[in-house]
Scaffold this motif. Structure first.
Motif, PDB file in Angstrom:
ATOM      1  N   UNK A 140       0.826  -1.205   0.000  1.00  0.00           N
ATOM      2  CA  UNK A 140       0.000   0.000   0.000  1.00  0.00           C
ATOM      3  C   UNK A 140       0.864   1.260   0.000  1.00  0.00           C
ATOM      4  N   UNK A 141       1.953   1.272   0.778  1.00  0.00           N
ATOM      5  CA  UNK A 141       2.848   2.422   0.795  1.00  0.00           C
ATOM      6  C   UNK A 141       3.527   2.627  -0.558  1.00  0.00           C
ATOM      7  N   UNK A 142       3.939   1.526  -1.204  1.00  0.00           N
ATOM      8  CA  UNK A 142       4.606   1.641  -2.496  1.00  0.00           C
ATOM      9  C   UNK A 142       3.641   2.144  -3.566  1.00  0.00           C
ATOM     10  N   UNK A 143       2.399   1.698  -3.534  1.00  0.00           N
ATOM     11  CA  UNK A 143       1.411   2.212  -4.482  1.00  0.00           C
ATOM     12  C   UNK A 143       1.158   3.693  -4.244  1.00  0.00           C
ATOM     13  N   UNK A 144       1.210   4.126  -2.983  1.00  0.00           N
ATOM     14  CA  UNK A 144       1.069   5.549  -2.699  1.00  0.00           C
ATOM     15  C   UNK A 144       2.222   6.362  -3.274  1.00  0.00           C
ATOM     16  N   UNK A 145       3.434   5.801  -3.278  1.00  0.00           N
ATOM     17  CA  UNK A 145       4.579   6.509  -3.870  1.00  0.00           C
ATOM     18  C   UNK A 145       4.464   6.574  -5.393  1.00  0.00           C
ATOM     19  N   UNK A 146       3.834   5.590  -6.005  1.00  0.00           N
ATOM     20  CA  UNK A 146       3.709   5.544  -7.462  1.00  0.00           C
ATOM     21  C   UNK A 146       2.485   6.288  -7.973  1.00  0.00           C
ATOM     22  N   UNK A 147       1.770   6.937  -7.114  1.00  0.00           N
ATOM     23  CA  UNK A 147       0.541   7.631  -7.501  1.00  0.00           C
ATOM     24  C   UNK A 147       0.842   8.735  -8.510  1.00  0.00           C
ATOM     25  N   UNK A 148       0.042   8.795  -9.581  1.00  0.00           N
ATOM     26  CA  UNK A 148       0.268   9.771 -10.643  1.00  0.00           C
ATOM     27  C   UNK A 148      -0.151  11.162 -10.179  1.00  0.00           C
ATOM     28  N   UNK A 149       0.396  12.189 -10.849  1.00  0.00           N
ATOM     29  CA  UNK A 149       0.175  13.568 -10.444  1.00  0.00           C
ATOM     30  C   UNK A 149      -1.066  14.192 -11.082  1.00  0.00           C
ATOM     31  N   UNK A 150      -1.513  13.648 -12.211  1.00  0.00           N
ATOM     32  CA  UNK A 150      -2.618  14.287 -12.923  1.00  0.00           C
ATOM     33  C   UNK A 150      -3.938  14.105 -12.168  1.00  0.00           C
ATOM     34  N   UNK A 151      -4.839  15.062 -12.395  1.00  0.00           N
ATOM     35  CA  UNK A 151      -6.151  15.020 -11.743  1.00  0.00           C
ATOM     36  C   UNK A 151      -7.020  13.960 -12.406  1.00  0.00           C
ATOM     37  N   UNK A 152      -7.678  13.162 -11.591  1.00  0.00           N
ATOM     38  CA  UNK A 152      -8.523  12.077 -12.095  1.00  0.00           C
ATOM     39  C   UNK A 152      -9.933  12.248 -11.549  1.00  0.00           C
ATOM     40  N   UNK A 153     -10.936  11.865 -12.325  1.00  0.00           N
ATOM     41  CA  UNK A 153     -12.306  11.892 -11.794  1.00  0.00           C
ATOM     42  C   UNK A 153     -12.461  10.877 -10.678  1.00  0.00           C
ATOM     43  N   UNK A 154     -13.417  11.077  -9.796  1.00  0.00           N
ATOM     44  CA  UNK A 154     -13.598  10.123  -8.692  1.00  0.00           C
ATOM     45  C   UNK A 154     -13.936   8.727  -9.210  1.00  0.00           C
ATOM     46  N   UNK A 155     -13.437   7.741  -8.518  1.00  0.00           N
ATOM     47  CA  UNK A 155     -13.655   6.353  -8.919  1.00  0.00           C
ATOM     48  C   UNK A 155     -15.083   5.950  -8.604  1.00  0.00           C
ATOM     49  N   UNK A 156     -15.843   5.476  -9.609  1.00  0.00           N
ATOM     50  CA  UNK A 156     -17.222   5.063  -9.316  1.00  0.00           C
ATOM     51  C   UNK A 156     -17.258   3.891  -8.355  1.00  0.00           C
ATOM     52  N   UNK A 157     -18.238   3.862  -7.459  1.00  0.00           N
ATOM     53  CA  UNK A 157     -18.304   2.767  -6.475  1.00  0.00           C
ATOM     54  C   UNK A 157     -18.595   1.433  -7.149  1.00  0.00           C
ATOM     55  N   UNK A 179      -2.805   5.048  -9.586  1.00  0.00           N
ATOM     56  CA  UNK A 179      -1.482   4.790 -10.152  1.00  0.00           C
ATOM     57  C   UNK A 179      -1.544   4.728 -11.671  1.00  0.00           C
ATOM     58  N   UNK A 180      -2.517   3.985 -12.196  1.00  0.00           N
ATOM     59  CA  UNK A 180      -2.619   3.765 -13.637  1.00  0.00           C
ATOM     60  C   UNK A 180      -3.428   4.862 -14.319  1.00  0.00           C
ATOM     61  N   UNK A 181      -4.461   5.350 -13.644  1.00  0.00           N
ATOM     62  CA  UNK A 181      -5.333   6.349 -14.247  1.00  0.00           C
ATOM     63  C   UNK A 181      -6.598   5.772 -14.833  1.00  0.00           C
ATOM     64  N   UNK A 182      -6.797   4.473 -14.720  1.00  0.00           N
ATOM     65  CA  UNK A 182      -8.029   3.817 -15.166  1.00  0.00           C
ATOM     66  C   UNK A 182      -8.249   2.570 -14.332  1.00  0.00           C
ATOM     67  N   UNK A 183      -9.455   2.038 -14.443  1.00  0.00           N
ATOM     68  CA  UNK A 183      -9.860   0.887 -13.640  1.00  0.00           C
ATOM     69  C   UNK A 183      -9.752  -0.373 -14.478  1.00  0.00           C
ATOM     70  N   UNK A 184      -8.693  -1.160 -14.253  1.00  0.00           N
ATOM     71  CA  UNK A 184      -8.509  -2.396 -15.016  1.00  0.00           C
ATOM     72  C   UNK A 184      -9.492  -3.475 -14.621  1.00  0.00           C
ATOM     73  N   UNK A 185     -10.105  -3.366 -13.440  1.00  0.00           N
ATOM     74  CA  UNK A 185     -11.055  -4.393 -13.021  1.00  0.00           C
ATOM     75  C   UNK A 185     -12.360  -4.319 -13.797  1.00  0.00           C
ATOM     76  N   UNK A 186     -12.544  -3.289 -14.646  1.00  0.00           N
ATOM     77  CA  UNK A 186     -13.720  -3.243 -15.504  1.00  0.00           C
ATOM     78  C   UNK A 186     -13.662  -4.296 -16.596  1.00  0.00           C
TER      79      UNK A 186
END
Length: 349
Positions: A140-157, A179-186
């Motif tokens: 979880x900490x490593x994913x927080x470090x890899x978080x992208x800088x660009x603004x993203x819309x809120x993740x739909x529930x 991190x990626x900017x999109x939801x791969x689980x879709x």
């Protein structure tokens, strides 16, 4: 060695793929977690063996002895409870088995040596799960470090999958989204852990792979053509251990009962090629979808099985028309009134 040095000095030797430093750290944590999960599964097998030696058929009543009911019963046994009726009271309300069935399965011989084995296996399993929780914190900490800088819309529930004892202790879907900017689980069949495995092995981008064909070739999911004298001797996929390919194959196997387009594709390939080749072909299609999503930021659009079958039917009709034109024939569609929805061919002139 001199020849390799000469090729490398003039830029004719391509380097092997290696992700960036941040991705390598995430990959190391994920691989350590996989090793711990494998160790935990061995301890669960020791639990099952100890129960079987005491003639306790708990594994035949419960689908997972590490669930809520199974853990409660095992802890009660280790505390000294032996009456089957009292142990059956620990049944979870959502369980399928009744208290009478559980009580009947817990009628056995509680020998001292087997109880000692059960205690050691349970303590080892609990210790390993504690190690997994520590690794999850690092992930979880490593994913927080890899978080992208660009603004993203809120993740739909989205409804989270059923939590198991070895499930991550944080929201993997949300962490990967930022991190990626999109939801791969879709994408159909790709779970949170599958998406996490893919990102930990290749990184949040696929810029190192020039084309989708090279990406699938690196995974070993595309046909490996072996030709001699103009004849194809073999087209089997290249053998190798690739963690991304293994994760995509597991995702493809989960689509056997899917009512989506990828589920229809898997069943169609299974009828043509067999089960093993169908899983590889579906994993290849998943790899292409993931590549296009990561490279161009494309959102996966789900299609139903009916839409997929209609598209396949239209392609078959177009193929028949092309073949009829080559043979000098015309395709005439019959009326729908009582006649079959087939196409008839009539000679020209």
């Amino acid at each position: 060695c001199q020849w390799i040095y000469r090729l490398h000095s003039v830029g004719l030797l391509a380097a092997a793929f290696r992700p960036d430093e941040q991705t390598c750290r995430l990959r190391a944590y994920l691989r350590q977690r996989a090793n711990l999960i494998h160790s935990a599964s061995r301890h669960v097998q020791h639990l099952q063996k100890a129960l079987e030696q005491m003639n306790l058929k708990l594994t035949e009543i419960l689908s997972d002895i590490t669930g809520v009911t199974g853990r409660s019963i095992i802890r009660a046994i280790l505390r000294g409870t032996r009456a089957p009726e009292k142990l059956a009271k620990y049944r979870d309300k959502q369980g399928k088995a009744s208290e009478a069935e559980i009580a009947q399965a817990l009628t056995g011989s509680y020998r001292e040596e087997h109880l000692f084995e059960l205690k050691l296996a349970y303590e080892a399993w609990q210790f390993t799960l504690g190690q997994v929780e520590k690794v999850d914190g690092q992930i979880a900490q490593q994913l927080g470090r890899m978080r992208c800088d660009r603004a993203l819309p809120p993740l739909p529930p989205k409804a989270r999958p059923k939590r198991r004892a070895s499930s991550p202790g944080f929201d993997v879907r949300a962490a990967l989204y930022y991190v990626v900017g999109l939801d791969l689980t879709e994408v159909e069949g790709i779970s949170e852990l599958t998406a996490l495995t893919v990102i930990s092995e290749i990184g949040p981008g696929v810029s190192r792979f020039a084309t989708v064909q090279k990406f699938c070739s690196w995974l070993g999911l595309c046909p490996n053509w072996q030709k001699t004298g103009g004849r194809v001797k073999s087209s089997r996929t290249r053998r190798g251990v690739n963690r991304v390919a293994q994760a995509l194959r597991m995702a493809a196997q989960s689509l056997h009962h899917s009512r989506g387009a990828l589920g229809g594709f898997l069943r169609r390939m299974k009828g043509r090629l067999g089960a093993q080749a169908a899983v590889t072909a579906t994993a290849h299609k998943l790899a292409r979808i993931v590549y296009l999503a990561l490279k161009h930021g494309l959102t996966y659009v789900r299609q139903s099985q009916e839409e997929y079958e209609d598209r396949m039917k239209e392609k078959q009709i177009q193929a028949l028309r092309r073949k009829a034109r080559r043979l000098g024939l015309d395709i005439v569609e019959k009326a729908a009134g009582g006649a079959p929805a087939a196409a008839a061919a009539s000679a020209q002139g």
